[in-house]
Structure formats: C-alpha cells, structure tokens
Design an enzyme around this catalytic site. Structure first.
Site, mmCIF file in Angstrom:
data_model
loop_
_atom_site.group_PDB
_atom_site.id
_atom_site.type_symbol
_atom_site.label_atom_id
_atom_site.label_comp_id
_atom_site.label_asym_id
_atom_site.label_seq_id
_atom_site.Cartn_x
_atom_site.Cartn_y
_atom_site.Cartn_z
ATOM 1 N N HIS A 158 -100.065 -13.011 -41.855
ATOM 2 C CA HIS A 158 -101.521 -12.996 -41.630
ATOM 3 C C HIS A 158 -101.890 -12.436 -40.255
ATOM 4 O O HIS A 158 -103.078 -12.383 -39.919
ATOM 5 C CB HIS A 158 -102.106 -14.402 -41.778
ATOM 6 C CG HIS A 158 -101.955 -14.981 -43.151
ATOM 7 N ND1 HIS A 158 -102.371 -14.314 -44.287
ATOM 8 C CD2 HIS A 158 -101.423 -16.162 -43.592
ATOM 9 C CE1 HIS A 158 -102.095 -15.059 -45.356
ATOM 10 N NE2 HIS A 158 -101.516 -16.173 -44.960
ATOM 11 N N ASP A 193 -95.549 -14.116 -51.116
ATOM 12 C CA ASP A 193 -96.164 -15.365 -50.662
ATOM 13 C C ASP A 193 -97.387 -15.681 -51.528
ATOM 14 O O ASP A 193 -98.018 -14.790 -52.095
ATOM 15 C CB ASP A 193 -96.591 -15.185 -49.193
ATOM 16 C CG ASP A 193 -97.066 -16.468 -48.523
ATOM 17 O OD1 ASP A 193 -96.267 -17.062 -47.792
ATOM 18 O OD2 ASP A 193 -98.232 -16.859 -48.729
ATOM 19 N N HIS A 195 -100.214 -16.442 -50.545
ATOM 20 C CA HIS A 195 -101.407 -15.851 -49.935
ATOM 21 C C HIS A 195 -101.220 -14.350 -49.713
ATOM 22 O O HIS A 195 -100.108 -13.897 -49.428
ATOM 23 C CB HIS A 195 -101.679 -16.520 -48.584
ATOM 24 C CG HIS A 195 -101.843 -18.003 -48.654
ATOM 25 N ND1 HIS A 195 -100.796 -18.874 -48.432
ATOM 26 C CD2 HIS A 195 -102.921 -18.764 -48.947
ATOM 27 C CE1 HIS A 195 -101.225 -20.128 -48.579
ATOM 28 N NE2 HIS A 195 -102.507 -20.092 -48.889
HETATM 29 ZN ZN LIG Z 1 -98.815 -18.499 -47.763
#
Ligand SMILES: [Zn+2]
Length: 342
Positions: A158, A193, A195
């Site tokens: 991220h 993942d 996300h």
């Molecule tokens: Zn994640």
C-alpha cells in the site's frame, strides 16, 4: 527455498488504528513474525539474515523527500507540544496539487494516506530491514536460486513512491521488482493479497517494463476503496500493463483460482524474465479481515499455479493477520510452490 528476515523488523509495534471511526488495536502485530517464521520452517525453509543494503534500493522506487520524511518525522513530531506518542496524521490534502508543507503535522498528512500506519521510534529501522529482506531474496534469485521468500514485515504494497498507508511504509515488492530489472528486461508483479496493491500499481502505473497484476476483494466497499477497479489499466507508456481482478466478497478457492488463471495468462502474454509474488495471506477464510474465503489447501493450489509459470520468483510477504492458521497458510504456499517447481 531460503527465507530472509531480520529481527529488527519486529521492533515496529504500532498501537493506533481507526476502523469505522472507532479506535481499535492495530492488526499489524509483531507476533505475525513468529507465526510466519514457524510456517516457513515447517515448509523446510532456512532463515537467513539480510545484509544492510543502505538506502539505494529503497531510493530506486521512493522519492528523496519521502525517505527524508520517514527518517526524521518521529523526532520532529515529538518536538511538537502535546503531540501523540505515534505519528498519526489528522489532515490530508484533498488533492496533491497544493504546496508542500514545512511542518511535521502538514507533512504527516501529505505522506500518510490513512491512520493505519502510525510511526514510532522503531518504524523507520524496521521498514528498512523489511525492505532489505526483499533485496536479499532478490539477490538470491539473481544469483541463480529459482525462488526465495522475503518475510517482509512491516508489509509494503500500500506504500506509493511518496506515501505510506495501510500498515505499509516502503514498498518491498516494488523494491524487489526494480532490483530484478538490473538483469531482467521485463518483470511481473502478481499480488494475491486480500487488498488491492494500490501502492505497487501507483509506482509502475506509467511503465511498460513492469506488469502489475492484482487479485483482491472488490474495492467498491473495501480498502483501499479508491484503487483496484478493473478499468484501471495504466497510463501513458504503461497503458495495458496494469491488470486488476476484483473479486466479490467471500469468494472462495474456485473463484480465486479462476481469476488467477486469467492473471497467469496475462503474465504469460507479457513474457517476463522474472516474477515477484506479493504474498498476502489475508484472503484466508479465517483472517480477521474476513474479505475472501480462500482455504489453507487453496493457498497450496494458488502456489502450484504460480510455480508452473517456471519463472525466477521472489516471494514477498504482504498481509495476513493473526489467526490460528496464519503459519499453516504460509507452509501450504511454500510447500505447494516447491512441489510444483520440482
Ligand atoms: Zn491485505
């Protein structure tokens, strides 16, 4: 397969976390390391300490301004009267077309996407060692190992070139991919993942030499919300070199493996020389985030499908949170990968 990890990575111990406005304990706990180390050992992996590689490999994907910010922000924050124990932003630019602020509070908002990445005295050092674990695994692959695993914690996917977010500070997968480019003319990053790997996408969005592919829970109602949709395909020279596969919430092994098949065909068409797997284990059915429903045997099948690409592969740990099967899921993945590569 070798595992790379340094104990300094455990010192970062974030406390603050806001979810739906409520204060909770931060899920990115140092205890994750113990579970993942046990999982790697159970897969027959040996643990190796990375060298310190300095800021060079980090600066290959992150801006000087951002590295400077992370280096000193904790001390600067503490000098503000009444400041919190951890650096947590309380203001963000609504668009980044204004000026760069001079003070610690403004810069925290500028460089931190959300409140899930609090910075303590230990954070910068832990993030550096996490990145160096990724570099060490990459060096192993560049030296001829077919695959290596970097137990990166804190995670990285991220983190953008100049923004922390979602437990992430330095983008370890991007650092590995950029390092592989030393000899590989084309590199693919496959992010499994739960996300979307928004930071990784952002770093390579304008480039055709690094293909970014991400499978994740549909971000329409799930973190990171603003990225991860199927129509995000890249920009300028990078158009067509970003591929997002959002999955309906609670999708299980069958749906995940079907999407993975599309991802693998896209990677084969790209014909890379090397692969980075951004290995989140939070798509697990028992993960506290509860976004998808992949099973423990499912991780082995995911790994087998990826290993059959037959590419030199750097496996970089991303998410996967405290639950009984966290270590078992890593064991399943690494065992499945090794079995299918043999
Ligand atoms: Zn994640």
């Amino acid at each position: 397969m070798k595992t790379f990890y340094a104990d300094e990575q455990k010192r970062h111990d974030p406390k603050a976390f806001l979810s739906m406005g409520a204060q909770r304990s931060n899920p990115e706990q140092p205890e994750r390391v113990e579970r993942l180390l046990a999982g790697a050992r159970a897969a027959g992996s040996t643990i190796h300490r990375p060298a310190s590689y300095g800021l060079g490999p980090i600066a290959a994907v992150h801006t000087p301004e951002y590295i400077e910010f992370l280096t000193h922000i904790f001390e600067r924050w503490q000098r503000m009267e009444g400041a919190s124990a951890e650096v947590i932003p309380n203001i963000h630019p609504f668009a980044r077309n204004g000026s760069y602020p001079a003070g610690a509070a403004g810069q925290a908002g500028y460089h931190m996407a959300d409140t899930a990445c609090p910075i303590s005295a230990e954070t910068f050092d832990s993030a550096c060692w996490s990145a160096w674990s990724a570099v060490a695994a990459t060096e192993a692959v560049l030296s001829g190992e077919p695959a290596a695993y970097a137990l990166c914690r804190p995670p990285g996917h991220h983190a953008f070139a100049d923004v922390a977010g979602g437990f992430c500070f330095f983008n370890n997968s991007a650092i590995a991919a950029q390092r592989l480019r030393a000899t590989a003319s084309r590199v693919a990053i496959l992010d499994v993942d739960l996300h979307h790997g928004n930071g990784t996408q952002g770093i390579f969005y304008n480039r055709a030499d690094v293909l970014t592919v991400s499978l994740h829970a549909d971000p329409s109602r799930f973190y990171p919300f603003f990225w991860g949709h199927a129509d995000e395909r890249g920009e300028t020279a990078g158009i067509g070199y970003n591929y997002n596969l959002p999955l309906p919430r609670k999708s299980g092994d069958a749906e995940f493996l079907e999407a993975l098949d599309h991802a693998i065909r896209r990677i084969q068409a790209f014909a890379p020389d090397a692969l980075v797997v951004a290995l989140g284990l939070d798509a697990f059915e028992g993960d506290p985030f509860g976004g998808l429903s992949v099973t423990t045997p499912g991780f082995a099948r995911i790994a087998e499908a990826i290993a059959r690409l037959g590419l030199p592969t750097v496996i970089v740990q991303e998410g996967g949170y405290l639950c009984d099967a966290l270590g078992d899921n890593l064991t399943a993945f690494l065992t499945g990968f090794a079995g299918a590569s043999a």
